[in-house]
Scaffold this motif. Sequence first.
Motif, PDB file in Angstrom:
ATOM      1  N   CYS A 328     -24.816 -19.925  63.063  1.00 21.94           N
ATOM      2  CA  CYS A 328     -24.189 -19.096  62.236  1.00 21.94           C
ATOM      3  C   CYS A 328     -22.968 -18.414  63.159  1.00 21.94           C
ATOM      4  O   CYS A 328     -23.375 -17.726  64.011  1.00 21.94           O
ATOM      5  N   LEU A 329     -21.965 -18.591  62.617  1.00 20.95           N
ATOM      6  CA  LEU A 329     -20.670 -18.135  63.463  1.00 20.95           C
ATOM      7  C   LEU A 329     -20.637 -16.506  63.251  1.00 20.95           C
ATOM      8  O   LEU A 329     -20.057 -15.987  64.014  1.00 20.95           O
ATOM      9  N   ALA A 330     -21.197 -16.107  62.180  1.00 21.66           N
ATOM     10  CA  ALA A 330     -21.286 -14.835  62.063  1.00 21.66           C
ATOM     11  C   ALA A 330     -22.407 -14.128  62.470  1.00 21.66           C
ATOM     12  O   ALA A 330     -22.392 -12.626  62.480  1.00 21.66           O
TER      13      ALA A 330
ATOM     14  N   PRO B 167     -16.499 -23.857  51.835  1.00 26.17           N
ATOM     15  CA  PRO B 167     -15.617 -24.247  52.885  1.00 26.17           C
ATOM     16  C   PRO B 167     -15.477 -25.505  53.752  1.00 26.17           C
ATOM     17  O   PRO B 167     -16.760 -26.039  53.238  1.00 26.17           O
ATOM     18  N   VAL B 168     -14.816 -25.653  54.426  1.00 19.59           N
ATOM     19  CA  VAL B 168     -14.744 -26.966  55.366  1.00 19.59           C
ATOM     20  C   VAL B 168     -15.956 -27.223  56.035  1.00 19.59           C
ATOM     21  O   VAL B 168     -16.548 -28.256  56.217  1.00 19.59           O
ATOM     22  N   CYS B 169     -16.643 -25.996  56.717  1.00 18.54           N
ATOM     23  CA  CYS B 169     -17.727 -26.032  57.526  1.00 18.54           C
ATOM     24  C   CYS B 169     -18.789 -26.849  56.956  1.00 18.54           C
ATOM     25  O   CYS B 169     -19.603 -27.722  57.582  1.00 18.54           O
ATOM     26  N   PHE B 170     -19.106 -26.684  55.693  1.00 18.47           N
ATOM     27  CA  PHE B 170     -19.952 -27.253  55.007  1.00 18.47           C
ATOM     28  C   PHE B 170     -19.949 -28.596  55.099  1.00 18.47           C
ATOM     29  O   PHE B 170     -21.137 -29.477  55.307  1.00 18.47           O
ATOM     30  N   GLU B 171     -19.043 -29.278  55.103  1.00 20.75           N
ATOM     31  CA  GLU B 171     -18.875 -30.639  55.039  1.00 20.75           C
ATOM     32  C   GLU B 171     -18.784 -31.288  56.647  1.00 20.75           C
ATOM     33  O   GLU B 171     -19.129 -32.272  56.778  1.00 20.75           O
ATOM     34  N   CYS B 172     -18.264 -30.218  57.434  1.00 25.00           N
ATOM     35  CA  CYS B 172     -18.151 -30.585  58.787  1.00 25.00           C
ATOM     36  C   CYS B 172     -19.675 -30.519  59.509  1.00 25.00           C
ATOM     37  O   CYS B 172     -19.970 -31.446  60.271  1.00 25.00           O
ATOM     38  N   LYS B 173     -20.738 -29.862  58.817  1.00 20.11           N
ATOM     39  CA  LYS B 173     -21.895 -29.853  59.155  1.00 20.11           C
ATOM     40  C   LYS B 173     -22.668 -31.272  58.772  1.00 20.11           C
ATOM     41  O   LYS B 173     -23.521 -31.732  59.467  1.00 20.11           O
ATOM     42  N   ALA B 174     -22.038 -31.730  57.709  1.00 16.41           N
ATOM     43  CA  ALA B 174     -22.849 -32.953  57.185  1.00 16.41           C
ATOM     44  C   ALA B 174     -22.395 -34.132  58.140  1.00 16.41           C
ATOM     45  O   ALA B 174     -23.007 -35.188  57.950  1.00 16.41           O
ATOM     46  N   ASN B 177     -20.961 -32.664  63.255  1.00 13.74           N
ATOM     47  CA  ASN B 177     -19.977 -32.273  64.481  1.00 13.74           C
ATOM     48  C   ASN B 177     -20.401 -30.980  65.249  1.00 13.74           C
ATOM     49  O   ASN B 177     -21.064 -30.110  64.649  1.00 13.74           O
ATOM     50  N   THR B 178     -20.027 -31.149  66.476  1.00 14.57           N
ATOM     51  CA  THR B 178     -20.256 -29.729  67.251  1.00 14.57           C
ATOM     52  C   THR B 178     -19.219 -28.739  66.711  1.00 14.57           C
ATOM     53  O   THR B 178     -18.115 -29.063  66.646  1.00 14.57           O
ATOM     54  N   CYS B 179     -19.527 -27.529  66.558  1.00 10.18           N
ATOM     55  CA  CYS B 179     -18.542 -26.672  65.997  1.00 10.18           C
ATOM     56  C   CYS B 179     -17.305 -26.388  67.197  1.00 10.18           C
ATOM     57  O   CYS B 179     -17.871 -26.240  68.259  1.00 10.18           O
ATOM     58  N   LEU B 180     -16.346 -26.520  66.826  1.00 15.37           N
ATOM     59  CA  LEU B 180     -15.015 -26.236  67.689  1.00 15.37           C
ATOM     60  C   LEU B 180     -15.230 -24.864  68.314  1.00 15.37           C
ATOM     61  O   LEU B 180     -14.394 -24.765  69.306  1.00 15.37           O
ATOM     62  N   PHE B 181     -15.735 -24.021  67.671  1.00 15.74           N
ATOM     63  CA  PHE B 181     -15.797 -22.431  68.306  1.00 15.74           C
ATOM     64  C   PHE B 181     -16.854 -22.497  69.430  1.00 15.74           C
ATOM     65  O   PHE B 181     -16.557 -21.931  70.527  1.00 15.74           O
ATOM     66  N   GLU B 182     -17.719 -23.467  69.107  1.00 13.07           N
ATOM     67  CA  GLU B 182     -18.566 -23.638  70.401  1.00 13.07           C
ATOM     68  C   GLU B 182     -17.847 -24.183  71.754  1.00 13.07           C
ATOM     69  O   GLU B 182     -18.267 -24.174  72.821  1.00 13.07           O
ATOM     70  N   ILE B 186     -10.321 -21.846  68.144  1.00 14.59           N
ATOM     71  CA  ILE B 186     -10.528 -21.339  66.890  1.00 14.59           C
ATOM     72  C   ILE B 186     -10.206 -22.329  65.717  1.00 14.59           C
ATOM     73  O   ILE B 186      -9.514 -23.255  65.853  1.00 14.59           O
ATOM     74  N   CYS B 187     -10.932 -22.375  64.790  1.00  6.56           N
ATOM     75  CA  CYS B 187     -10.900 -23.225  63.710  1.00  6.56           C
ATOM     76  C   CYS B 187     -10.950 -22.565  62.369  1.00  6.56           C
ATOM     77  O   CYS B 187     -11.830 -21.582  62.284  1.00  6.56           O
ATOM     78  N   LEU B 188     -10.256 -22.739  61.408  1.00  9.20           N
ATOM     79  CA  LEU B 188      -9.927 -22.114  60.145  1.00  9.20           C
ATOM     80  C   LEU B 188     -10.931 -22.753  59.197  1.00  9.20           C
ATOM     81  O   LEU B 188     -10.946 -22.439  57.955  1.00  9.20           O
ATOM     82  N   GLY B 189     -11.953 -23.620  59.584  1.00 12.04           N
ATOM     83  CA  GLY B 189     -12.865 -24.185  58.657  1.00 12.04           C
ATOM     84  C   GLY B 189     -13.678 -23.324  57.489  1.00 12.04           C
ATOM     85  O   GLY B 189     -13.972 -23.425  56.668  1.00 12.04           O
ATOM     86  N   PRO B 190     -14.096 -22.044  58.244  1.00 13.37           N
ATOM     87  CA  PRO B 190     -14.685 -21.128  57.299  1.00 13.37           C
ATOM     88  C   PRO B 190     -14.364 -20.474  56.179  1.00 13.37           C
ATOM     89  O   PRO B 190     -14.734 -19.976  55.571  1.00 13.37           O
ATOM     90  N   ILE B 191     -12.895 -20.528  56.465  1.00 18.87           N
ATOM     91  CA  ILE B 191     -12.289 -20.058  55.202  1.00 18.87           C
ATOM     92  C   ILE B 191     -11.308 -20.926  54.571  1.00 18.87           C
ATOM     93  O   ILE B 191     -10.674 -20.648  53.432  1.00 18.87           O
ATOM     94  N   CYS B 200     -10.347 -33.373  59.933  1.00 21.49           N
ATOM     95  CA  CYS B 200      -9.716 -32.835  61.281  1.00 21.49           C
ATOM     96  C   CYS B 200     -10.833 -32.651  62.283  1.00 21.49           C
ATOM     97  O   CYS B 200     -10.676 -33.229  63.417  1.00 21.49           O
ATOM     98  N   THR B 201     -11.519 -31.884  61.715  1.00 21.03           N
ATOM     99  CA  THR B 201     -12.636 -31.502  62.919  1.00 21.03           C
ATOM    100  C   THR B 201     -13.478 -32.521  63.407  1.00 21.03           C
ATOM    101  O   THR B 201     -14.003 -32.629  64.523  1.00 21.03           O
ATOM    102  N   THR B 202     -13.748 -33.512  62.571  1.00 23.35           N
ATOM    103  CA  THR B 202     -14.449 -34.952  62.878  1.00 23.35           C
ATOM    104  C   THR B 202     -13.579 -35.394  63.870  1.00 23.35           C
ATOM    105  O   THR B 202     -14.285 -35.845  64.820  1.00 23.35           O
TER     106      THR B 202
HETATM  107  S1  SF4 Z   1     -15.580 -23.773  62.100  1.00 21.57           S
HETATM  108 FE1  SF4 Z   1     -14.658 -25.674  62.180  1.00 21.57          FE
HETATM  109  S2  SF4 Z   1     -15.619 -27.031  63.644  1.00 21.57           S
HETATM  110 FE2  SF4 Z   1     -16.881 -25.210  63.091  1.00 21.57          FE
HETATM  111  S3  SF4 Z   1     -18.360 -25.704  61.444  1.00 21.57           S
HETATM  112 FE3  SF4 Z   1     -16.383 -24.783  60.696  1.00 21.57          FE
HETATM  113  S4  SF4 Z   1     -15.051 -26.485  60.190  1.00 21.57           S
HETATM  114 FE4  SF4 Z   1     -16.775 -27.234  61.877  1.00 21.57          FE
END
Ligand code: SF4
Lengths: 359, 254
Positions: A328-330, B167-174, B177-182, B186-191, B200-202
């Motif tokens: 969770c990012l939040a 949001p994109v995150c939901f599809e990114c998790k499927a 992918n390792t989250c780019l924040f990790e 900065i990734c705009l996926g959550p919004i 893109c994130t893939t």
């Molecule tokens: S923030 Fe970006 S990289 Fe991280 S889970 Fe969401 S879409 Fe994927």
Amino acid sequence: MIYKVIAKSEFKRFTDALLRDNTSFGPRQVDTDSQGKAVYQFLPVTSSDDVAFDYTATASSAKHFFLPFREELSRFVFQDQEWDQQISYEGKPIVLIGLRACDISALNILDDVLLKGHFPSPYYLAKRKNTFVIGMDHLPLPDCFCKSMSHHTISTGFNLFCSDIGEDYYLSINSSKAFNFLKEFNTRDPLDDDNCRLVERRKIISDSFLSEVDVTALPSILDIEFDSPVWEKWGNKCLNCGTCAMVCPTCYCYSVEESFDTNLKGATRQKQLYSCNLVDFAEVAGGHNFRPKNGDRLKYRYYHQHRGFAENANQQICVGCNRCGRACLAGINPKDVINDLRMEKESCLTNISSSPDRI
Amino acid sequence: MKHWGFTFEKLKIASFDFTCCEGCQLQLANRESTLIDFLELLDIRNFRELSSEQHNDYDIALIEGSISRQDEVERLQAIRRQAKTLVAFGSCACFGGVNSLKNKFPLKELVAEVYPGMQIETMPVRKISDVVKVDLSIPGCPVNKEEVERIMVNLATGSLVTLPKHPVCFECKAQLNTCLFELGEICLGPITRGGCNAVCTTGKTPCLGCRGPSEEINMPAFVELVKARELSLDDLQEKIAFYNAFEGFSNHEA
Ligand code: SF4
Ligand code: SF4
Ligand code: SF4
Ligand code: SF4
Ligand code: SF4
């Protein structure tokens, strides 16, 4: 259960043979994060060299081997005035190596929900029925709280479970398949010394938990705290992204979508794993949303995970892996949310139960 | 077209480009596996990338690009008068798109830089809905052909047309992918609205929000998480402004 001891080098030979002949998945390192920590996922493996035996935990759970993120439930074929529905339940035998105790518990919970209820899922069964599970113990991560949920040890749901006792693995063998296969390899019956090493290993694991979540009476606390401001506080942080449910080993919610093929000669009905945190999870035809607020949606996720629904006998389905909290990012995680609820309840107790005035 | 007792009319469609790269229109000719079936749904009345015939009796108008000249305004208004369904097609049409970066500079300076010594008429960039009423938006830079196909099928069959609300995150998790924040980015996926399959994130590139805001985004929480990770707020601003898709979402704290 039968117990054996196997040298790690011999275990490697065993896994090589097993993985070579079967479609197998195990933990592999996929990245190194900006803190320098390795990131792992369950991915295809074909030899023991592919398996990260010393891994910590995978970022996503193993559920998608049985509950794919997207799956076709049926196809429709149109002909003149007729239509034909085609359904196939597909699954092939797979080997899963390296699951942690909590991961195996999670599969047992999914089995309870998806196979033991009134409407067993044939799709899940087809994928699940020929699974060969090899579990491996590990030292908990600082944020693992499976011990609080009593899922840090496991006695069912695997074919083979390996406890790391130094040069050897102490094997708990739970299926004839595993037993017969192991016959071709060098194992021995445990000696007193092996048993001692196992007890010691278990104690070290049990003593290594740094995170504790007090879940005593949690279901009733959740009921009492239904209108707690805690939900709004944490809900305000929530991004409605569904990440928590996607990585969770026990979240099983899905949405269903039907669509025509582009040639209009057929159609497909597809299922997609979903999350109660997503904005439209409780939206119905006509656009009414039963849970329009972040806090309400978050609350229901905690309700389902920690209070349980009737369909799983009101049992908690959270196994304490903290994948949701890590992802969770939040920064929303079960430990902090539940502790907050407890504090809320305790403060309410001290406020309400003021002593009667003395005469 | 007649199937299962239903008769479906082909969609009388036209496609027009304004200020853009024409990449979204090009997508229409993409995805060969279903291209013939897709074209079978359409009665193309006016579309210079696919056909040389030009007719003005279309029902659906795909509008690609943003508006940056007076003659474009007039052309667009004429199309609006004809079209029963006017579709903002792609991120430039929906939000202004990359072209909007121009609005940050004085027009004179821009013309002098790009067309030195020439007399060029130009205006600040506007999205389509700033000029005429839009009936349907299909975002993306470029649009996702699979989604366009689904929407055209739904229009042809009279089914509900929707965009994903998650949001994109939901599809990114499927995609595991390792989250780019990790990884410190900065990734705009959550919004950002999903539906692109987190392409893109893939590919390990942060989402720049080309599909615009997802339903009910939580901008304050998003800014907060960028701050908590001590990532660059300038980088955040730059990403959010990239497609001009988050206009109206206050991120002044950033
Ligand atoms: S923030 Fe970006 S990289 Fe991280 S889970 Fe969401 S879409 Fe994927
Ligand atoms: S709790 Fe976290 S992971 Fe889950 S939906 Fe909210 S922000 Fe996303
Ligand atoms: S917690 Fe939410 S997403 Fe997970 S299974 Fe329960 S209702 Fe579904
Ligand atoms: S709710 Fe979180 S901690 Fe509990 S099982 Fe799911 S991912 Fe693990
Ligand atoms: S990941 Fe983001 S930028 Fe990339 S296509 Fe999807 S919405 Fe657009």
